[in-house]
Design a protein around this motif. Structure first.
Motif, PDB file in Angstrom:
ATOM      1  N   ALA A  38       1.173   4.946   0.806  1.00  0.00           N
ATOM      2  CA  ALA A  38       0.448   5.905   1.642  1.00  0.00           C
ATOM      3  C   ALA A  38       0.991   7.316   1.463  1.00  0.00           C
ATOM      4  O   ALA A  38       2.190   7.548   1.627  1.00  0.00           O
ATOM      5  CB  ALA A  38       0.555   5.490   3.105  1.00  0.00           C
ATOM      6  N   TYR A  42       0.864  -1.177   0.000  1.00  0.00           N
ATOM      7  CA  TYR A  42       0.000   0.000   0.000  1.00  0.00           C
ATOM      8  C   TYR A  42       0.900   1.226   0.000  1.00  0.00           C
ATOM      9  O   TYR A  42       1.794   1.364   0.844  1.00  0.00           O
ATOM     10  CB  TYR A  42      -0.908   0.010   1.232  1.00  0.00           C
ATOM     11  CG  TYR A  42      -1.724   1.288   1.375  1.00  0.00           C
ATOM     12  CD1 TYR A  42      -2.748   1.586   0.479  1.00  0.00           C
ATOM     13  CD2 TYR A  42      -1.466   2.192   2.405  1.00  0.00           C
ATOM     14  CE1 TYR A  42      -3.484   2.747   0.595  1.00  0.00           C
ATOM     15  CE2 TYR A  42      -2.202   3.362   2.529  1.00  0.00           C
ATOM     16  CZ  TYR A  42      -3.214   3.633   1.629  1.00  0.00           C
ATOM     17  OH  TYR A  42      -3.948   4.786   1.746  1.00  0.00           O
ATOM     18  N   TRP A  76      -4.774   1.567  12.925  1.00  0.00           N
ATOM     19  CA  TRP A  76      -3.948   0.838  11.969  1.00  0.00           C
ATOM     20  C   TRP A  76      -3.361  -0.438  12.565  1.00  0.00           C
ATOM     21  O   TRP A  76      -2.637  -1.166  11.865  1.00  0.00           O
ATOM     22  CB  TRP A  76      -2.807   1.733  11.492  1.00  0.00           C
ATOM     23  CG  TRP A  76      -3.243   2.839  10.577  1.00  0.00           C
ATOM     24  CD1 TRP A  76      -3.798   4.024  10.942  1.00  0.00           C
ATOM     25  CD2 TRP A  76      -3.167   2.866   9.150  1.00  0.00           C
ATOM     26  NE1 TRP A  76      -4.075   4.801   9.836  1.00  0.00           N
ATOM     27  CE2 TRP A  76      -3.687   4.118   8.727  1.00  0.00           C
ATOM     28  CE3 TRP A  76      -2.702   1.965   8.195  1.00  0.00           C
ATOM     29  CZ2 TRP A  76      -3.759   4.470   7.376  1.00  0.00           C
ATOM     30  CZ3 TRP A  76      -2.757   2.327   6.849  1.00  0.00           C
ATOM     31  CH2 TRP A  76      -3.293   3.559   6.449  1.00  0.00           C
ATOM     32  N   GLN A 121      -8.358   9.286  -2.815  1.00  0.00           N
ATOM     33  CA  GLN A 121      -8.573   9.216  -1.382  1.00  0.00           C
ATOM     34  C   GLN A 121      -9.298   7.910  -1.065  1.00  0.00           C
ATOM     35  O   GLN A 121     -10.232   7.519  -1.751  1.00  0.00           O
ATOM     36  CB  GLN A 121      -9.417  10.409  -0.910  1.00  0.00           C
ATOM     37  CG  GLN A 121      -8.737  11.754  -1.067  1.00  0.00           C
ATOM     38  CD  GLN A 121      -7.566  11.928  -0.114  1.00  0.00           C
ATOM     39  OE1 GLN A 121      -7.571  11.405   0.998  1.00  0.00           O
ATOM     40  NE2 GLN A 121      -6.559  12.683  -0.548  1.00  0.00           N
ATOM     41  N   SER A 161     -10.550   5.134   2.383  1.00  0.00           N
ATOM     42  CA  SER A 161     -10.893   5.106   3.805  1.00  0.00           C
ATOM     43  C   SER A 161      -9.975   4.133   4.542  1.00  0.00           C
ATOM     44  O   SER A 161      -9.389   3.218   3.948  1.00  0.00           O
ATOM     45  CB  SER A 161     -12.346   4.671   3.989  1.00  0.00           C
ATOM     46  OG  SER A 161     -12.506   3.321   3.568  1.00  0.00           O
ATOM     47  N   LEU A 162      -9.871   4.328   5.850  1.00  0.00           N
ATOM     48  CA  LEU A 162      -9.105   3.392   6.666  1.00  0.00           C
ATOM     49  C   LEU A 162      -9.726   2.002   6.605  1.00  0.00           C
ATOM     50  O   LEU A 162      -9.012   0.989   6.603  1.00  0.00           O
ATOM     51  CB  LEU A 162      -9.034   3.887   8.103  1.00  0.00           C
ATOM     52  CG  LEU A 162      -8.285   3.000   9.103  1.00  0.00           C
ATOM     53  CD1 LEU A 162      -6.865   2.708   8.628  1.00  0.00           C
ATOM     54  CD2 LEU A 162      -8.271   3.645  10.486  1.00  0.00           C
ATOM     55  N   GLN A 165     -11.103   0.651   4.092  1.00  0.00           N
ATOM     56  CA  GLN A 165     -10.650   0.005   2.862  1.00  0.00           C
ATOM     57  C   GLN A 165      -9.237  -0.535   3.003  1.00  0.00           C
ATOM     58  O   GLN A 165      -8.930  -1.640   2.538  1.00  0.00           O
ATOM     59  CB  GLN A 165     -10.704   1.006   1.703  1.00  0.00           C
ATOM     60  CG  GLN A 165     -10.249   0.450   0.367  1.00  0.00           C
ATOM     61  CD  GLN A 165     -11.105  -0.682  -0.128  1.00  0.00           C
ATOM     62  OE1 GLN A 165     -12.207  -0.452  -0.617  1.00  0.00           O
ATOM     63  NE2 GLN A 165     -10.630  -1.909  -0.001  1.00  0.00           N
ATOM     64  N   VAL A 166      -8.353   0.237   3.643  1.00  0.00           N
ATOM     65  CA  VAL A 166      -6.989  -0.236   3.849  1.00  0.00           C
ATOM     66  C   VAL A 166      -6.981  -1.479   4.730  1.00  0.00           C
ATOM     67  O   VAL A 166      -6.251  -2.439   4.473  1.00  0.00           O
ATOM     68  CB  VAL A 166      -6.111   0.868   4.475  1.00  0.00           C
ATOM     69  CG1 VAL A 166      -4.695   0.349   4.719  1.00  0.00           C
ATOM     70  CG2 VAL A 166      -6.073   2.100   3.577  1.00  0.00           C
ATOM     71  N   LEU A 168      -4.011   8.267   3.807  1.00  0.00           N
ATOM     72  CA  LEU A 168      -5.221   7.801   3.130  1.00  0.00           C
ATOM     73  C   LEU A 168      -5.356   8.340   1.703  1.00  0.00           C
ATOM     74  O   LEU A 168      -6.431   8.328   1.124  1.00  0.00           O
ATOM     75  CB  LEU A 168      -6.461   8.166   3.951  1.00  0.00           C
ATOM     76  CG  LEU A 168      -6.529   7.460   5.319  1.00  0.00           C
ATOM     77  CD1 LEU A 168      -7.755   7.920   6.102  1.00  0.00           C
ATOM     78  CD2 LEU A 168      -6.540   5.934   5.145  1.00  0.00           C
ATOM     79  N   GLU A 169      -4.252   8.780   1.136  1.00  0.00           N
ATOM     80  CA  GLU A 169      -4.188   9.070  -0.295  1.00  0.00           C
ATOM     81  C   GLU A 169      -3.237   8.064  -0.904  1.00  0.00           C
ATOM     82  O   GLU A 169      -2.179   7.780  -0.341  1.00  0.00           O
ATOM     83  CB  GLU A 169      -3.687  10.485  -0.548  1.00  0.00           C
ATOM     84  CG  GLU A 169      -3.630  10.835  -2.037  1.00  0.00           C
ATOM     85  CD  GLU A 169      -3.095  12.231  -2.294  1.00  0.00           C
ATOM     86  OE1 GLU A 169      -3.830  13.054  -2.864  1.00  0.00           O
ATOM     87  OE2 GLU A 169      -1.936  12.493  -1.916  1.00  0.00           O
ATOM     88  N   THR A 170      -3.621   7.489  -2.037  1.00  0.00           N
ATOM     89  CA  THR A 170      -2.782   6.449  -2.641  1.00  0.00           C
ATOM     90  C   THR A 170      -2.857   6.514  -4.155  1.00  0.00           C
ATOM     91  O   THR A 170      -3.681   7.239  -4.730  1.00  0.00           O
ATOM     92  CB  THR A 170      -3.211   5.057  -2.146  1.00  0.00           C
ATOM     93  OG1 THR A 170      -2.208   4.093  -2.487  1.00  0.00           O
ATOM     94  CG2 THR A 170      -4.544   4.623  -2.745  1.00  0.00           C
ATOM     95  N   ARG A 183      -2.437  11.415   7.092  1.00  0.00           N
ATOM     96  CA  ARG A 183      -3.264  10.308   7.589  1.00  0.00           C
ATOM     97  C   ARG A 183      -3.027   9.028   6.793  1.00  0.00           C
ATOM     98  O   ARG A 183      -3.591   7.992   7.106  1.00  0.00           O
ATOM     99  CB  ARG A 183      -4.741  10.696   7.551  1.00  0.00           C
ATOM    100  CG  ARG A 183      -5.066  11.897   8.443  1.00  0.00           C
ATOM    101  CD  ARG A 183      -6.503  12.357   8.279  1.00  0.00           C
ATOM    102  NE  ARG A 183      -7.419  11.283   8.618  1.00  0.00           N
ATOM    103  CZ  ARG A 183      -8.451  10.900   7.857  1.00  0.00           C
ATOM    104  NH1 ARG A 183      -8.659  11.497   6.677  1.00  0.00           N
ATOM    105  NH2 ARG A 183      -9.248   9.937   8.226  1.00  0.00           N
TER     106      ARG A 183
END
Length: 343
Positions: free
Chosen positions: A196, A194, A264, A233, A235-236, A238-239, A202-204, A200
């Motif tokens: 990051a 992932y 996390w 963008q 969401s947490l 989703q990660v 939460l952009e990828t 936060r």
């Protein structure tokens, strides 16, 4: 990909500009397949955006008029004196574009160079700017795989063919070596990753994004490999559902807090201590911007993802890359700072 600045085009259409004739000494086919006339004299080059500025700096720093944005002190430390602190020019393409045609003409460039998308929108912009200013405007293919050929094109445009070949050769050797070793690694042994961005995390980068090209080159399984391109963008939640084995980030704030953030805690990468902060001096090793600075990042990522297959000393590689491409050899203390991912 970011859109070109419409203000630049409109300003050019409404302005009365006496366009000087383009010298027709020779032509070069650019990354978009356009025939570009090489001026008889190339001494001043205007970079349309950050990727072009970095690539031009590594090849012919003396020809670089300035930078799309001023380099910070910690960045200038790793660039040639008198070059890293050249003035802010603004940019023709990309986010925050600010250079209109009048501003470009004030710098009296012999050549304009952009590196990035070679799609129709950017070709049309290049043609308009070239037609309205009389300044040759070359487009370089900004894809990671095209870096060697982009160097060769830029070398012919600037008369720096020998150095362009040396830089292109370094890149080709690195890519061939790494590609050969990756080919021997079974798909099931390649980690999910992932990427990051942001404080936060939460952009990828989606599957087709230029921001994650090196991860794709290395055969890593980008958990955000879904339809679309560019940055997105997420969401947490989703990660957590993706549950990556490795997290690579360019954001120091996120890297410093993610291990203690209970949100996390359930992610495999956090549990295994496989959260890695990318080096970024003078420019990012994964992207930011996506230019030739990603070449040393390719080695760094390869060692993180496949340590057994890449025993090379990253310090030695970083020193070599800085010396050849940035033309400044970092000290041991500077290498410590570079590899720590901090300013």
């Amino acid at each position: 990909m970011p859109r070109p600045d419409r203000r630049l085009v409109l300003a050019g259409l409404g302005a009365t500009i006496l366009a000087p004739p383009i010298a027709r000494a020779a032509t070069v086919r650019d990354g978009a397949g356009r025939e570009i006339a090489i001026p008889a004299k190339v001494e001043r080059i205007f970079p349309a955006g950050p990727p072009a500025a970095i690539q031009l700096y590594t090849l012919a720093p003396d020809l670089l008029l300035g930078w799309p944005r001023p380099n910070r002190a910690e960045e200038r430390e790793f660039l040639l004196p008198g070059i890293g602190d050249r003035p802010e020019l603004g940019r023709i393409t990309g986010r925050g574009n600010s250079a209109n045609l009048e501003a470009v003409l004030q710098w009296k460039p012999d050549l304009i160079v952009d590196a990035g998308s070679t799609g129709r929108t950017y070709v049309e912009l290049a043609e308009r700017v070239q037609g309205q200013t009389g300044i040759p405007y070359a487009l370089l293919d900004g894809r990671f795989s095209a870096i060697p050929e982009s160097y060769r094109i830029l070398g012919r445009l600037t008369g720096r063919v020998e150095r362009a070949e040396a830089l292109a050769g370094w890149c080709e050797t690195a890519m061939a070596t790494i590609r050969g070793r990756i080919a021997a690694i079974p798909p099931e042994k390649r980690p999910s990753v992932y990427y990051a961005r942001g404080p936060r995390g939460l952009e990828t980068g989606l599957g087709g994004s230029i921001n994650v090209e090196t991860l794709s080159f290395l055969g890593a399984r980008n958990v955000a490999d879904q339809p679309g391109s560019g940055l997105a963008q997420v969401s947490l939640e989703q990660v957590l559902a993706w549950n990556p084995e490795v997290i690579v980030t360019i954001d120091l704030a996120f890297a410093e807090t993610v291990r203690s953030d209970p949100g996390w805690a359930g992610v495999r990468a956090v549990q295994a201590g496989r959260v890695h902060l990318s080096p970024k001096l003078p420019f990012g090793w994964v992207d930011f911007p996506p230019s030739v600075n990603r070449m040393i990042g390719l080695w760094w990522l390869a060692k993180l993802l496949y340590p057994a297959a890449f025993p090379e000393d990253i310090r030695a590689l970083a020193r070599e890359f800085h010396t050849l491409f940035y033309q400044v050899t970092p000290s041991e203390e500077q290498l410590d700072r570079i590899l720590a991912g901090r300013n």
